[in-house]
Design an enzyme around this catalytic site. Structure first.
Site, mmCIF file in Angstrom:
data_model
loop_
_atom_site.group_PDB
_atom_site.id
_atom_site.type_symbol
_atom_site.label_atom_id
_atom_site.label_comp_id
_atom_site.label_asym_id
_atom_site.label_seq_id
_atom_site.Cartn_x
_atom_site.Cartn_y
_atom_site.Cartn_z
ATOM 1 N N PRO A 133 0.763 -1.258 0.000
ATOM 2 C CA PRO A 133 0.000 0.000 0.000
ATOM 3 C C PRO A 133 0.791 1.304 0.000
ATOM 4 O O PRO A 133 0.710 2.109 0.925
ATOM 5 C CB PRO A 133 -0.848 -0.129 1.259
ATOM 6 C CG PRO A 133 0.002 -0.932 2.187
ATOM 7 C CD PRO A 133 0.705 -1.936 1.300
ATOM 8 N N CYS A 134 1.509 1.559 -1.086
ATOM 9 C CA CYS A 134 2.221 2.825 -1.202
ATOM 10 C C CYS A 134 1.249 3.997 -1.339
ATOM 11 O O CYS A 134 1.622 5.143 -1.086
ATOM 12 C CB CYS A 134 3.212 2.792 -2.348
ATOM 13 S SG CYS A 134 2.502 2.418 -3.949
#
Length: 165
Positions: A133-134
């Protein structure tokens, strides 16, 4: 051998790339979105194998339906540099529905101050969009900054997770 499949989702046709590691198992090497900066593209010699990605497709569907807040998929562990892997591991620790700043990630990986730029570069090279989850990393002031697949998609993901104020 490299295998791939396309999976439909609300952000467009996602390209999943991986390598078989046993009977019916694939380690995920890449998840790219259409138009993504630095995203993977199908190469000569790769084999289409939609069935090999059934588990990943199922988990992505659950995520986009709001029924999953964390992915449980085997990733290729040899991707990236040692520093990139540290940054990517820090991304995986960001809870669903929350955001942290680039500076906070730099602090977590032991590179505060000028290391923020290096952290931003490592995040930009994350080969597993959505799954790693950047999109949960924002500017120090809470603004949406940098997302290889476009800020509109980052905003959609954060909205899906209820992370937008």
């Amino acid at each position: 051998m490299t295998v791939y499949a396309y999976v439909s989702g609300p952000l467009g046709e996602m390209l999943l790339v991986g390598e078989p590691v046993g009977e019916g198992r694939v380690v995920l090497r890449s998840l790219s979105l259409p138009g993504q900066k630095g995203g993977a593209g199908v190469e000569d010699g790769w084999t289409a194998a939609p069935g090999a990605f059934a588990e990943a497709a199922g988990q992505l569907g659950e995520y986009f339906d709001g029924r999953r807040d964390r992915f449980d998929l085997p990733f290729a562990e040899d991707a990236g540099t040692v520093f990139q892997r540290r940054v990517w591991a820090a991304l995986e620790e960001i809870p669903y529905g929350t955001t942290v700043s680039y500076g906070e990630i730099a602090r977590r990986v032991g590179s505060p101050g000028t290391g923020v730029r290096a952290v931003g570069t490592a995040i930009g090279r994350n080969p597993l969009l959505v799954v790693r989850p950047c999109h949960r990393v924002v500017g120090a002031d809470g603004s949406l900054r940098g997302y290889a697949a476009g800020l509109d998609r980052k905003e959609r993901l954060l909205g899906l997770e209820g992370a937008l104020g």
